[in-house]
Design an enzyme around this catalytic site. Structure first.
Site, PDB file in Angstrom:
ATOM      1  N   ASP A  60      17.810  12.532  -6.236  1.00 58.00           N
ATOM      2  CA  ASP A  60      18.802  13.830  -5.271  1.00 58.00           C
ATOM      3  C   ASP A  60      19.038  14.517  -6.313  1.00 58.00           C
ATOM      4  O   ASP A  60      18.666  14.648  -7.366  1.00 58.00           O
ATOM      5  CB  ASP A  60      19.990  12.559  -6.072  1.00 58.00           C
ATOM      6  CG  ASP A  60      21.016  13.015  -5.101  1.00 58.00           C
ATOM      7  OD1 ASP A  60      20.730  14.235  -4.234  1.00 58.00           O
ATOM      8  OD2 ASP A  60      22.269  13.219  -5.018  1.00 58.00           O
ATOM      9  N   ASN A  94      20.753   9.274   6.511  1.00 53.75           N
ATOM     10  CA  ASN A  94      20.430  10.799   6.328  1.00 53.75           C
ATOM     11  C   ASN A  94      19.799  11.163   7.389  1.00 53.75           C
ATOM     12  O   ASN A  94      19.404  12.938   7.994  1.00 53.75           O
ATOM     13  CB  ASN A  94      18.817  10.684   5.525  1.00 53.75           C
ATOM     14  CG  ASN A  94      19.506  10.999   4.491  1.00 53.75           C
ATOM     15  OD1 ASN A  94      18.705  10.915   2.781  1.00 53.75           O
ATOM     16  ND2 ASN A  94      20.695  11.640   3.357  1.00 53.75           N
TER      17      ASN A  94
END
Ligand code: FPP
Length: 240
Positions: A20, A68
């Site tokens: 991330d 996503n």
């Protein structure tokens, strides 16, 4: 597959990484978010190589979640192109080094050429066992668990087994992670302290390690520090 209960090794057998912070890495440098993803992709190889040198046997990378897909179309397209390039070019090095490559997640959402490449890579590397890289692409743990429940329900309906014989092993065998052991250590970069629908069933007893470092900056020394932290922990698996 098996878990690592009772293993007293200081090196985790299986590390799962939530990579991330690509977007923030780029934004803080005044760059577009996509520059962070590009740099993030370049960081994959050195980290995998280092993990292998340390004696880790499995690394699972959360590269794209089922959620996503809801990002802006331009970013999704960029990421899909990045995966295509990665699977067609960069991954050849891993293949040459006899790395077992596999994928978890719903691959049917990707263009056909990428799905074909995933299937080919899995087939071509299936016999390699020294080091395994698992890419979680379009992956969501809840989706995976729901798919497993459906598979089990069908098997029960077809009388392959009784409801009373459903146990941990049956559930494991129905998950897309059936071919890998449970992760021992989960690393999440970028300071967020959550699991974001990653391997929820599989990490029931995993050690969690959070670092503020953004993924593109997470280097070999940072991996060493995470592994050292794991090595200092006492894993009891619910026992005393
Ligand atoms: C999280 O950062 C990262 C992603 C959603 C994509 C991960 C992709 C890579 C690391 C590159 C490609 C990997 C492979 C295996 C080719 P973010 O965009 O959520 O960052 P932010 O939280 O700072 O916005």
């Amino acid at each position: 597959m098996t878990n690592t209960e009772g293993k007293d090794d200081k090196i985790p057998t299986h590390i799962a990484i939530i990579m991330d912070g690509n977007g923030r890495w780029a934004q803080e440098k005044g760059l577009p978010r996509t520059a962070g993803h590009k740099q993030g992709a370049e960081n994959v190889r050195p980290i995998l190589e280092h993990a292998k040198e340390k004696g880790v046997k499995y690394v699972t990378l959360f590269a794209f979640s089922s959620e996503n897909w809801n990002r802006p179309k331009s970013e999704v397209n960029f990421l899909v192109d990045l995966f295509r390039r990665y699977l067609n070019e960069d991954i050849k090095d891993l293949q040459k080094q006899k790395v077992n490559i596999s994928f978890v997640g719903s691959r049917d959402k990707f263009p056909a050429d990428i799905v074909e490449r995933m299937n080919d890579l899995e087939r071509e590397t299936a016999s390699f066992d020294d080091f395994h890289v698992v890419l979680a692409l379009s992956y969501g743990a809840r989706e995976d668990i729901i798919a497993a429940i459906k598979r089990i329900a069908l098997d029960v309906r077809e009388q392959k087994y009784l409801i009373s014989s459903i146990d941990e092993k049956v559930v494991n065998e129905a998950l897309s992670t059936r071919h890998i052991p449970y992760p021992d250590l989960v690393i999440r970069t970028s300071g967020e302290q959550r699991l974001s629908n990653f391997l929820l069933w599989e990490i029931a007893y995993a050690e969690l390690y959070f670092t503020p470092i953004y993924w593109p900056d997470f280097n070999e020394q940072d991996l060493d520090i995470a592994i050292e932290s794991y090595g200092r922990r006492e894993r009891r698996f619910g026992k005393v």
